[in-house]
Design an enzyme around this catalytic site. Structure first.
Site, short mmCIF file in Angstrom:
data_model
loop_
_atom_site.label_atom_id
_atom_site.label_comp_id
_atom_site.label_asym_id
_atom_site.label_seq_id
_atom_site.Cartn_x
_atom_site.Cartn_y
_atom_site.Cartn_z
N ASP B 123 0.56 -0.89 -0.16
CA ASP B 123 0.11 0.19 -0.27
C ASP B 123 1.45 1.41 0.20
O ASP B 123 0.13 2.23 -0.45
CB ASP B 123 -0.65 0.29 1.00
CG ASP B 123 -2.37 -0.68 0.76
OD1 ASP B 123 -2.88 -0.79 -0.15
OD2 ASP B 123 -3.21 -0.90 2.03
N ALA B 413 -4.20 -6.54 6.21
CA ALA B 413 -5.14 -6.35 6.82
C ALA B 413 -5.39 -4.82 5.37
O ALA B 413 -6.97 -4.36 5.08
CB ALA B 413 -5.52 -5.40 8.03
N CYS B 414 -4.47 -4.08 5.91
CA CYS B 414 -4.33 -2.66 4.21
C CYS B 414 -5.12 -3.59 2.94
O CYS B 414 -5.25 -2.56 1.96
CB CYS B 414 -3.12 -2.69 3.94
SG CYS B 414 -2.03 -2.84 4.49
N HIS B 415 -4.36 -5.01 2.83
CA HIS B 415 -5.01 -5.36 1.57
C HIS B 415 -6.35 -6.06 1.11
O HIS B 415 -6.88 -5.90 -0.52
CB HIS B 415 -3.47 -6.33 1.03
CG HIS B 415 -2.57 -5.98 -0.04
ND1 HIS B 415 -2.96 -4.87 -0.51
CD2 HIS B 415 -1.29 -5.55 0.60
CE1 HIS B 415 -1.50 -4.56 -0.90
NE2 HIS B 415 -0.46 -4.66 0.11
#
Lengths: 474, 474
Positions: B123, B413-415
């Site tokens: 990210d 989590a961010c993906h």
């Protein structure tokens, strides 16, 4: 006078011990044991990712609460950063982004975003603004400094510089790093709110978007003030920068205060993971934040009122005043001064403005140069004074610092004006160019002792004597 | 089968101890004692400003040399940052700035700057690019991922995406954080150099400025690779990001490698003081850098060849393979699988591509869902599969992680894709959507023991059994 005939008061002091005396707290500070211990503990037990570990999430949130308590804001109004530089850069960009978004969305704004800043801001504010200026992306009003306060002559000058529908940012430091001059942040915040209110009364449809935007943002770089004086976020302030290492905390951590009213509009400077509620990506430096929180808690204790006095401020001012008075008394002692040919001048003794209690900015200037230079006001505005004599003004100061016993700054390295080696901040603050060129910034901290003061005074005198002995004709 | 009739192999294991097992080294790592000790020592004795203190300047330069030795570059080619996110953001901006400057100076470029990136970048690369894209400031080609390698199908696809006079940046990660897939960075660097050479042969005056600019820059995000596999800067690479906390170093410190040929053109991301030769402002985090240097020295020792083998890589691969094989053998044991109704699928077993030795990406999927889902390739491209059954695929995985004995990531989590909770990286890598939705990323480190492996296998089994007992009908 022969070189062997030292002033009587100095005859027994020529063998100074070589333990360095740290008088550069405005550059960076040693860590308090509380902060260091917190970092150490977190390196052992608090290294896990806060997004999956409640224990380390708690480290981050305890630190946020501690910093919020120190500056009197809500924890949710604090975003952790890598330090003051990042916070300052971010504040500038945030204001310009908001203005551009407004411009794009509403087609209602005329001209370019405009920034109002004091002309003695730290480089981490000044340079981002100058880059935008160089790219033709902003207009800037640099506010002049008043020599009687070291800060603004009056807040009215700032308000007069504001441009309705154009000004996107007002940024004024809480306290200057070189002189310690303190700016009236609460008063400016009030004046800005009033200006916004008055202008909004006359809003027509073409500028309602600006009126409703919350612009101009008001930012203060409080890196140099936090931990030295009580810094409480006043009403009307949008953004505030602070850095851990300036108040006995760790390096590499800082924060940007962002008011609740602005929070939803804050755009990330660094994009990536969802840390800090999506506005500041990067795995949280939990040990650093543990140390930042501990430093904030200690500072709060030190700065809390005790019978109307702040113990740390009193302590710092007493030590700073001892240092100033003893330096003046010994260096300007007639016999001593006649021998060395130098006088000590205090650069940050502003009659009408407060300064940080820990900061003493002095210059050792040649009495011969002082006499030939005449009136300081003329000097300050005369470009022809950049001659050999003035270049030599810094030599004795440089020699003093090169001996390595006193650790202090020659002004601020990053602020040195290109052509003269003089501190631009001091020149803007009305200090005469000769003094600005030979300035030493002495900044004391919670650990500075009277022995440090005595040692520093001894070293100043020893250095000037030695300089004269080695350079009898200068 | 009654809930009391546990498989024989599991009947004595229902009381798992609650000591958490850390299998999330790709998220962040505990600090090595060497790194921690270096930070502690520097907090005591190395806190002074490197611009005025030779001792702390030496800390910074020793760290720079150590990191340079680890990745095979010159110390002067390294700029210290606050971590991988800052380095990655900087790399993207640097390329776009250079293109714009070229455009402004020469008026010779047609169109917008163009970026080529893999579609599974972290990210901290993807989001800065997406922001520029949303503002209409760049064009982007996202390179597809090949399911047989988890990386690129071939370097030719990357070269085919390049646009002469437009492409300003090629950014491809060294290793993916979720699958561990390793990209052929040296091969790409070669291909880019060759492409530049060939195109330059046909240069006419209208594009000589682009040909001479050094564009496109080639950047790799090596945060996930450094310290796990040998990462040596190949010829033709311009920029590389690394982060201390990914290889047993401190959080909040990282570096951007910038090749000597690009160095003079590097513009600061953060402006302010003159640190890092004027390209990265902010007081140096000397304790953090001391720790980063120590971590780099340890990693170099661990990754140096011993008789053609790298001891750490062998150790990591052995532990990872033990974990994989024991999980497969126990969870997919016919009696066990019949009781639990789950099978374990390995998501990062790419037949034609190397992966990091420490990364194991698995999913526990319902055998019933597997049977009804049919062929995985169809699933992967069928939007209608986003139904209740697939949403339920994650429940057992979530339960496993919620028990808190195994510390690991549910993908990244961010993906997580917005509509499904599935890992976008796994979907792009050809993993079927059901598996992508119930993935667990297990990543081991130098401190992971066989006892950790045994405990993790036990916990996987215990969790699946308990889940089935509590949800007999699912």
């Amino acid at each position: 006078m022969s070189h062997q005939q030292l002033p009587r008061s100095q005859q027994h002091k020529q063998e100074a011990t070589k333990t360095p005396i740290y008088l550069d707290y405005n550059a960076t500070s040693p860590m308090s044991s509380q902060s260091r211990d917190a970092v150490i503990e977190a390196m052992y037990t608090g290294w896990q990712n806060p997004s999956v570990c409640s224990r380390t999430r708690s480290i981050v949130e305890v630190a946020r609460k501690s910093v919020a308590d120190l500056i009197g804001c809500q924890p949710a109004e604090l975003i952790f950063t890598s330090g003051g530089t990042e916070s300052n850069n971010w504040a500038v960009k945030q204001a310009v982004w908001m203005y551009r978004n407004l411009d794009r969305a509403e087609n209602a704004i005329v001209g370019r975003p405009h920034i109002v800043a004091s002309c003695i801001e730290h480089d981490s504010i000044r340079k981002p603004i100058e880059r935008l200026l160089a790219l033709g992306l902003v207009d800037v009003t640099w506010l002049r400094i008043d020599s009687s306060t070291g800060a603004l002559a009056n807040v009215g000058d700032l308000v007069a510089a504001l441009r309705w529908r154009n000004t996107c940012l007002v940024t004024v430091m809480w306290a200057n790093n070189e002189t310690g001059a303190i700016f009236p942040i609460a008063e400016i915040a009030n004046a800005l709110s009033e200006w916004r209110r008055l202008n909004s009364l006359t809003v027509d449809s073409s500028c309602s978007s600006y009126a409703n935007s919350g612009l101009p943002l008001f930012h203060t770089d409080a890196c140099q003030a936090v931990g030295k004086v009580p810094v409480k976020v006043p009403n009307g302030l949008d953004l505030l920068s602070l850095a851990g290492h300036k108040f006995q905390g760790p390096k590499g951590v800082g924060a940007l205060y962002c008011s609740a009213r602005l929070r939803a509009k804050l755009a990330p400077l660094l994009l990536g993971g969802g840390q800090e509620n999506g506005v500041r990506a990067g795995t949280e430096n939990t040990p650093g934040l543990a140390g930042l929180g501990a430093a904030a808690r200690l500072s709060k204790t030190q700065l809390d009122d005790v019978d109307g006095r702040q113990p740390l401020m009193v302590q710092l001012a007493e030590i700073r005043d001892q240092l100033r008075d003893r330096l003046l008394n010994s260096i300007n002692d007639p016999e001593m001064s006649e021998f060395t040919g130098f006088r000590l001048i205090v650069n940050n003794n502003f009659p009408n403005g407060p300064t940080l209690p820990n900061t003493l900015n002095v210059s050792v200037v040649s009495t011969k140069l002082l006499q030939s230079a005449g009136q300081s006001k003329e000097l300050a505005t005369d470009n022809n004074t950049d001659d050999m004599e003035l270049r030599e003004a810094a030599l004795a100061r440089n020699y003093l610092l090169s001996r390595g016993r006193i650790l202090a700054s020659a002004g601020s390295a990053c602020h040195a004006a290109a052509n003269s080696g003089a501190s631009a901040v001091l020149l803007e603050s009305g200090v005469n160019p000769m003094a600005a060129r030979s300035a030493v910034r002495l900044s004391v901290g919670p650990d500075t002792t009277i022995d440090d003061v005595l040692g520093a005074v001894e070293e100043f005198n020893a250095a000037l004597l030695q300089w004269r002995i080695e350079h009898p004709s200068r």
